[in-house]
Design a protein around this motif. Structure first.
Motif, PDB file in Angstrom:
ATOM      1  N   GLY A 497     -12.411 -10.498   0.480  1.00  0.00           N
ATOM      2  CA  GLY A 497     -12.785  -9.114   0.760  1.00  0.00           C
ATOM      3  C   GLY A 497     -14.074  -8.727   0.075  1.00  0.00           C
ATOM      4  N   ALA A 498     -14.428  -7.452   0.250  1.00  0.00           N
ATOM      5  CA  ALA A 498     -15.657  -6.930  -0.351  1.00  0.00           C
ATOM      6  C   ALA A 498     -15.368  -5.921  -1.444  1.00  0.00           C
ATOM      7  CB  ALA A 498     -16.536  -6.286   0.723  1.00  0.00           C
ATOM      8  N   ASP A 499     -14.145  -5.377  -1.449  1.00  0.00           N
ATOM      9  CA  ASP A 499     -13.783  -4.328  -2.398  1.00  0.00           C
ATOM     10  C   ASP A 499     -12.601  -4.802  -3.246  1.00  0.00           C
ATOM     11  OD1 ASP A 499     -13.881  -1.332  -3.232  1.00  0.00           O
ATOM     12  OD2 ASP A 499     -11.773  -1.700  -2.728  1.00  0.00           O
ATOM     13  N   VAL A 500     -12.685  -4.581  -4.540  1.00  0.00           N
ATOM     14  CA  VAL A 500     -11.648  -5.071  -5.443  1.00  0.00           C
ATOM     15  C   VAL A 500     -10.306  -4.405  -5.163  1.00  0.00           C
ATOM     16  CG1 VAL A 500     -10.901  -5.203  -7.854  1.00  0.00           C
ATOM     17  CG2 VAL A 500     -13.289  -5.658  -7.264  1.00  0.00           C
ATOM     18  N   THR A 501     -10.302  -3.080  -5.084  1.00  0.00           N
ATOM     19  CA  THR A 501      -9.040  -2.364  -4.898  1.00  0.00           C
ATOM     20  C   THR A 501      -8.408  -2.695  -3.552  1.00  0.00           C
ATOM     21  OG1 THR A 501      -9.797  -0.559  -6.335  1.00  0.00           O
ATOM     22  CG2 THR A 501      -7.956  -0.096  -4.844  1.00  0.00           C
ATOM     23  N   ALA A 502      -9.207  -2.704  -2.492  1.00  0.00           N
ATOM     24  CA  ALA A 502      -8.666  -3.004  -1.162  1.00  0.00           C
ATOM     25  C   ALA A 502      -8.110  -4.421  -1.107  1.00  0.00           C
ATOM     26  CB  ALA A 502      -9.751  -2.829  -0.107  1.00  0.00           C
ATOM     27  N   THR A 503      -8.801  -5.367  -1.711  1.00  0.00           N
ATOM     28  CA  THR A 503      -8.314  -6.747  -1.738  1.00  0.00           C
ATOM     29  C   THR A 503      -7.013  -6.844  -2.528  1.00  0.00           C
ATOM     30  OG1 THR A 503     -10.587  -7.580  -1.601  1.00  0.00           O
ATOM     31  CG2 THR A 503      -8.898  -9.114  -2.378  1.00  0.00           C
ATOM     32  N   ALA A 504      -6.946  -6.144  -3.653  1.00  0.00           N
ATOM     33  CA  ALA A 504      -5.736  -6.165  -4.469  1.00  0.00           C
ATOM     34  C   ALA A 504      -4.552  -5.576  -3.715  1.00  0.00           C
ATOM     35  CB  ALA A 504      -5.976  -5.397  -5.767  1.00  0.00           C
ATOM     36  N   VAL A 505      -4.768  -4.498  -2.971  1.00  0.00           N
ATOM     37  CA  VAL A 505      -3.683  -3.889  -2.187  1.00  0.00           C
ATOM     38  C   VAL A 505      -3.182  -4.870  -1.128  1.00  0.00           C
ATOM     39  CG1 VAL A 505      -3.137  -2.088  -0.512  1.00  0.00           C
ATOM     40  CG2 VAL A 505      -4.375  -1.509  -2.608  1.00  0.00           C
ATOM     41  N   THR A 506      -4.103  -5.556  -0.464  1.00  0.00           N
ATOM     42  CA  THR A 506      -3.705  -6.535   0.558  1.00  0.00           C
ATOM     43  C   THR A 506      -2.885  -7.666  -0.064  1.00  0.00           C
ATOM     44  OG1 THR A 506      -5.697  -6.049   1.847  1.00  0.00           O
ATOM     45  CG2 THR A 506      -4.559  -8.126   2.305  1.00  0.00           C
ATOM     46  N   VAL A 507      -3.326  -8.150  -1.214  1.00  0.00           N
ATOM     47  CA  VAL A 507      -2.596  -9.215  -1.896  1.00  0.00           C
ATOM     48  C   VAL A 507      -1.200  -8.740  -2.284  1.00  0.00           C
ATOM     49  CG1 VAL A 507      -2.503 -10.571  -4.030  1.00  0.00           C
ATOM     50  CG2 VAL A 507      -4.646 -10.403  -2.744  1.00  0.00           C
ATOM     51  N   LEU A 508      -1.110  -7.550  -2.836  1.00  0.00           N
ATOM     52  CA  LEU A 508       0.186  -7.030  -3.267  1.00  0.00           C
ATOM     53  C   LEU A 508       1.135  -6.847  -2.088  1.00  0.00           C
ATOM     54  CD1 LEU A 508       1.921  -5.986  -5.576  1.00  0.00           C
ATOM     55  CD2 LEU A 508       0.884  -3.734  -5.262  1.00  0.00           C
ATOM     56  N   ASP A 509       0.621  -6.328  -0.985  1.00  0.00           N
ATOM     57  CA  ASP A 509       1.459  -6.153   0.217  1.00  0.00           C
ATOM     58  C   ASP A 509       2.013  -7.496   0.686  1.00  0.00           C
ATOM     59  OD1 ASP A 509       1.265  -3.414   0.350  1.00  0.00           O
ATOM     60  OD2 ASP A 509      -0.453  -3.406   1.720  1.00  0.00           O
ATOM     61  N   GLU A 526     -13.243  -5.927 -16.710  1.00  0.00           N
ATOM     62  CA  GLU A 526     -14.278  -5.731 -15.699  1.00  0.00           C
ATOM     63  C   GLU A 526     -13.727  -5.179 -14.384  1.00  0.00           C
ATOM     64  OE1 GLU A 526     -16.386  -9.375 -15.295  1.00  0.00           O
ATOM     65  OE2 GLU A 526     -17.163  -9.341 -17.338  1.00  0.00           O
ATOM     66  N   ALA A 527     -12.436  -4.924 -14.320  1.00  0.00           N
ATOM     67  CA  ALA A 527     -11.841  -4.357 -13.103  1.00  0.00           C
ATOM     68  C   ALA A 527     -12.144  -2.866 -13.020  1.00  0.00           C
ATOM     69  CB  ALA A 527     -10.340  -4.579 -13.110  1.00  0.00           C
ATOM     70  N   PRO A 528     -12.200  -2.303 -11.808  1.00  0.00           N
ATOM     71  CA  PRO A 528     -12.384  -0.848 -11.673  1.00  0.00           C
ATOM     72  C   PRO A 528     -11.287  -0.099 -12.419  1.00  0.00           C
ATOM     73  CG  PRO A 528     -12.621  -1.936  -9.546  1.00  0.00           C
ATOM     74  CD  PRO A 528     -12.114  -2.979 -10.494  1.00  0.00           C
ATOM     75  N   GLU A 529     -11.647   1.001 -13.046  1.00  0.00           N
ATOM     76  CA  GLU A 529     -10.694   1.738 -13.872  1.00  0.00           C
ATOM     77  C   GLU A 529      -9.503   2.254 -13.071  1.00  0.00           C
ATOM     78  OE1 GLU A 529     -12.597   4.793 -16.061  1.00  0.00           O
ATOM     79  OE2 GLU A 529     -13.925   3.436 -17.181  1.00  0.00           O
ATOM     80  N   THR A 530      -9.703   2.501 -11.780  1.00  0.00           N
ATOM     81  CA  THR A 530      -8.651   3.127 -10.984  1.00  0.00           C
ATOM     82  C   THR A 530      -7.778   2.127 -10.230  1.00  0.00           C
ATOM     83  OG1 THR A 530     -10.186   3.375  -9.124  1.00  0.00           O
ATOM     84  CG2 THR A 530     -10.019   5.218 -10.692  1.00  0.00           C
ATOM     85  N   VAL A 531      -8.044   0.824 -10.372  1.00  0.00           N
ATOM     86  CA  VAL A 531      -7.319  -0.134  -9.545  1.00  0.00           C
ATOM     87  C   VAL A 531      -5.820  -0.112  -9.836  1.00  0.00           C
ATOM     88  CG1 VAL A 531      -7.698  -2.078 -11.123  1.00  0.00           C
ATOM     89  CG2 VAL A 531      -7.273  -2.510  -8.696  1.00  0.00           C
ATOM     90  N   ALA A 532      -5.438   0.008 -11.093  1.00  0.00           N
ATOM     91  CA  ALA A 532      -4.014   0.033 -11.436  1.00  0.00           C
ATOM     92  C   ALA A 532      -3.343   1.274 -10.863  1.00  0.00           C
ATOM     93  CB  ALA A 532      -3.831  -0.026 -12.947  1.00  0.00           C
ATOM     94  N   GLN A 533      -4.028   2.407 -10.925  1.00  0.00           N
ATOM     95  CA  GLN A 533      -3.452   3.639 -10.381  1.00  0.00           C
ATOM     96  C   GLN A 533      -3.227   3.516  -8.877  1.00  0.00           C
ATOM     97  OE1 GLN A 533      -6.148   6.765 -11.464  1.00  0.00           O
ATOM     98  NE2 GLN A 533      -5.925   6.399 -13.672  1.00  0.00           N
ATOM     99  N   HIS A 534      -4.182   2.929  -8.170  1.00  0.00           N
ATOM    100  CA  HIS A 534      -4.045   2.755  -6.717  1.00  0.00           C
ATOM    101  C   HIS A 534      -2.859   1.848  -6.396  1.00  0.00           C
ATOM    102  CE1 HIS A 534      -7.444   4.853  -4.916  1.00  0.00           C
ATOM    103  NE2 HIS A 534      -8.215   4.424  -5.918  1.00  0.00           N
ATOM    104  N   LEU A 535      -2.718   0.775  -7.142  1.00  0.00           N
ATOM    105  CA  LEU A 535      -1.623  -0.153  -6.872  1.00  0.00           C
ATOM    106  C   LEU A 535      -0.270   0.464  -7.214  1.00  0.00           C
ATOM    107  CD1 LEU A 535      -3.242  -3.477  -8.140  1.00  0.00           C
ATOM    108  CD2 LEU A 535      -2.897  -2.755  -5.775  1.00  0.00           C
ATOM    109  N   GLN A 536      -0.205   1.215  -8.304  1.00  0.00           N
ATOM    110  CA  GLN A 536       1.044   1.882  -8.654  1.00  0.00           C
ATOM    111  C   GLN A 536       1.429   2.895  -7.573  1.00  0.00           C
ATOM    112  OE1 GLN A 536      -0.283   3.007 -12.751  1.00  0.00           O
ATOM    113  NE2 GLN A 536       1.765   2.314 -13.355  1.00  0.00           N
ATOM    114  N   ALA A 537       0.445   3.626  -7.096  1.00  0.00           N
ATOM    115  CA  ALA A 537       0.719   4.595  -6.028  1.00  0.00           C
ATOM    116  C   ALA A 537       1.194   3.895  -4.760  1.00  0.00           C
ATOM    117  CB  ALA A 537      -0.535   5.420  -5.748  1.00  0.00           C
ATOM    118  N   ARG A 538       0.588   2.771  -4.461  1.00  0.00           N
ATOM    119  CA  ARG A 538       0.994   2.006  -3.271  1.00  0.00           C
ATOM    120  C   ARG A 538       2.454   1.571  -3.366  1.00  0.00           C
ATOM    121  NH1 ARG A 538      -0.027   1.194   2.056  1.00  0.00           N
ATOM    122  NH2 ARG A 538       0.453  -0.969   2.689  1.00  0.00           N
ATOM    123  N   VAL A 539       2.857   1.112  -4.549  1.00  0.00           N
ATOM    124  CA  VAL A 539       4.236   0.679  -4.746  1.00  0.00           C
ATOM    125  C   VAL A 539       5.191   1.859  -4.626  1.00  0.00           C
ATOM    126  CG1 VAL A 539       5.863  -0.282  -6.433  1.00  0.00           C
ATOM    127  CG2 VAL A 539       3.612  -1.317  -6.145  1.00  0.00           C
TER     128      VAL A 539
END
Length: 565
Positions: A497-509, A526-539
């Motif tokens: 992917g091109a975006d860290v958060t979007a790629t992480a969401v796809t992997v988690l799904d 070095e990860a975006p500060e909000t990536v954990a929040q996005h993944l927690q919200a997704r779950v």
């Protein structure tokens, strides 16, 4: 066979001394370990001194080998020999990067202090007795300066006495070395009267005992004659399985029932002088037994603290820490304390390789002995063997947490078994699998049952990571370009992917499609500060029965580690 006497200190004398000192410490190692009583009863001063000097001797041999093969930095004073400066620089550097424990760290600074004098004139081929005396003076002074709170009756006292005697001596290097040895031996015999904990235990200072052995080897290197046995170094008292090492640093409460910090933290640090000065102040406020040695941008840091993570973070703020080692002293260990029993070998321990400072602190807080594997710097089998020894246990569970370390870990486990340690290697391939294994670890279970439960927990944990591609390459998901974001599941690239958060969401799904009850997220610096929040919200939104836990991993290489149990 006796060594050929040498009048001057040259490169060959450095090599001879290192070899003889290593042999002397090898013979005295168990005795020194057995008289180790202050401030932590961990019975490893002799071993730490031996390992530190082994690193110094190896570095010196490498320099000689380089000249013998024509790959040295330049022509030596003789055919195929390094200069005195080359040899002592190698000795000091080898000791610095291989220093183990409080005593080894101070020994490294003693050797560095000597090197500062012996290599002052890069063109010098050899140094006479007066030069050796100046080197021993600089060694003692620089070691004392490296300790935050010097304590008398320790190796620092013994080193100062050796320097005093050497400065007052006349003659060649053999005569000066003999005077230093005699001064050190007398000072060692007096240590029980200077440090109350030594007097109560009926032993001399363990670090000082090791230094006397090293100075005895120096005498033998110049005279060709072995020195007599050291007086005043009694064996462990009857009824004591092991009394432990004298620490050379840190004013520790010596009263009844006093406990000290729970962790020993050691790391190499690349940093400037100003940053290290600030680091000393911060670490001194965090704990005790603080020793910082080195210079010219490379330092070895040793401290005892309750907050291992804070000690490592202080190093991160100062510069670049690596080869981080965190040892949990264990419940019931005697840090100091009158009337406290000496530390016995614990029944069981866990040793884990971790990829970042944050996880090193997390694992250590759970009671594990950790070995930090920085990106591109995997630990060697020797480092793992040392960690298995530092765990000071009869039974050890080893978590390599990396598929690439399986052979290295197996070799380390086999070596430890030859030393009488029962080792079970659990083939964890990611730190999140190690977290799962550690979560079910129970000291009270039988060893085999505990290993089975930990192995089962690790095997039931799927793992993934999100990282950035360093160059163009073929992957199982197609061709990636440098800078692409890669999502790897169970070691294989599954998403580009091109975006860290979007790629992480796809992997988690994709991982949760197969089910799961707990998601573990380890977020790198070095990860975006909000990536954990996005993944927690997704779950929360899409997987109602799944819990999430988040840890900070520090500089762990991968941007994000994901575990699904």
């Amino acid at each position: 066979m006796a060594q050929v006497p040498q009048t001057f200190f040259d490169a060959l004398a450095v090599r001879t001394w290192c070899g003889l000192a290593l042999g002397a410490l090898g013979r005295a190692r168990e005795e020194i370990d057995a008289i180790n009583v202050y401030p932590v009863a961990d019975g490893d001063t002799g071993t730490n001194l031996y390992l530190t000097l082994e690193s110094a001797a190896t570095a010196v041999e490498a320099v000689f080998a380089g000249y013998e093969t024509g790959s040295g930095p330049g022509p030596g004073p003789g055919a195929g020999e390094p200069s005195l400066a080359d040899a002592v620089h190698a000795m000091a550097h080898g000791a610095l990067i291989g220093a183990q424990g409080n005593s080894g760290t101070i020994l490294a600074q003693l050797l560095r202090g000597m090197a500062q004098v012996l290599a002052r004139d890069d063109e010098a081929v050899r140094v006479d007795g007066a030069g050796l005396g100046r080197a021993l003076r600089q060694a003692a002074d620089s070691a004392r300066q490296a300790v935050a709170h010097p304590v008398e009756g320790t190796v620092l006292t013994v080193a100062s006495a050796a320097a005093d005697a050497a400065e007052g001596a006349e003659g060649d290097c053999g005569a000066v070395a003999w005077s230093a040895y005699e001064g050190a031996r007398a000072a060692l015999a007096a240590t029980p009267g200077q440090l109350a904990v030594l007097g109560r235990a009926g032993v001399v200072d363990a670090g000082g005992r090791g230094l006397v052995a090293v100075l005895g080897a120096l005498v033998e290197a110049f005279t060709g004659e072995a020195v007599p046995d050291v007086p005043g170094a009694p064996a462990a008292p009857q009824g004591h399985a092991r009394v432990t090492a004298v620490s050379e640093a840190g004013p520790c409460d010596d009263g009844p029932g006093a406990d000290g910090p729970a962790y020993e933290v050691i790391y190499l640090l690349e940093a400037g002088n100003g940053a290290v000065a600030r680091l000393r102040e911060r670490l001194d406020a965090l704990g005790d037994s603080l020793v910082v040695v080195g210079g010219d941008g490379l330092w070895n840091v040793h401290v005892h603290v309750d907050d291992a993570g804070a000690a490592v973070e202080a190093g991160v703020e100062a510069g670049r820490p690596y080869r981080i080692r965190i040892t949990h002293f264990g419940l019931g260990d005697a840090h100091t304390g009158r009337g406290r029993p000496p530390r016995e070998r614990v029944q069981r321990a866990v040793v884990a390789v971790v990829p970042g400072e944050g996880l090193a602190g997390l694992y250590a807080e759970a009671g594990a002995t950790t070995v930090l594997a920085r990106p591109g710097e995997p630990p060697a089998s020797g480092e793992l063997v040392q960690a298995l020894r530092r765990a000071h246990a009869r039974e050890v569970v080893l978590l390599p947490n990396d598929a690439e370390l399986r052979h290295t870990a197996a070799a380390a486990a086999e070596q430890a078994r030859t030393e009488g340690i029962r080792v079970a290697l659990i083939p964890t391939r990611s730190a999140v699998q190690g977290i799962a294994a550690l979560a079910v670890h129970e000291q009270g279970r039988r060893f085999d049952e505990d290993v089975v439960q930990m192995t089962s927990a690790a095997g039931a944990t799927r793992y993934a990571e999100v990282a950035v591609a360093e160059h163009e390459s073929w992957t199982t998901a197609g061709i990636c370009q440098a800078g692409d974001v890669l999502g790897l599941i169970d070691g294989d690239v599954a998403v580009i992917g091109a975006d860290v958060t979007a790629t992480a969401v796809t992997v988690l799904d994709r991982m949760l499609q197969a089910g799961g009850e707990l998601v573990t997220l380890v977020v790198g610096d070095e990860a975006p500060e909000t990536v954990a929040q996005h993944l927690q919200a997704r779950v929360r939104e899409s997987y109602l029965a799944v819990d999430t836990v988040v840890y900070r991993g520090g500089r762990q290489g991968a941007l994000l580690l994901i575990g699904v149990e």
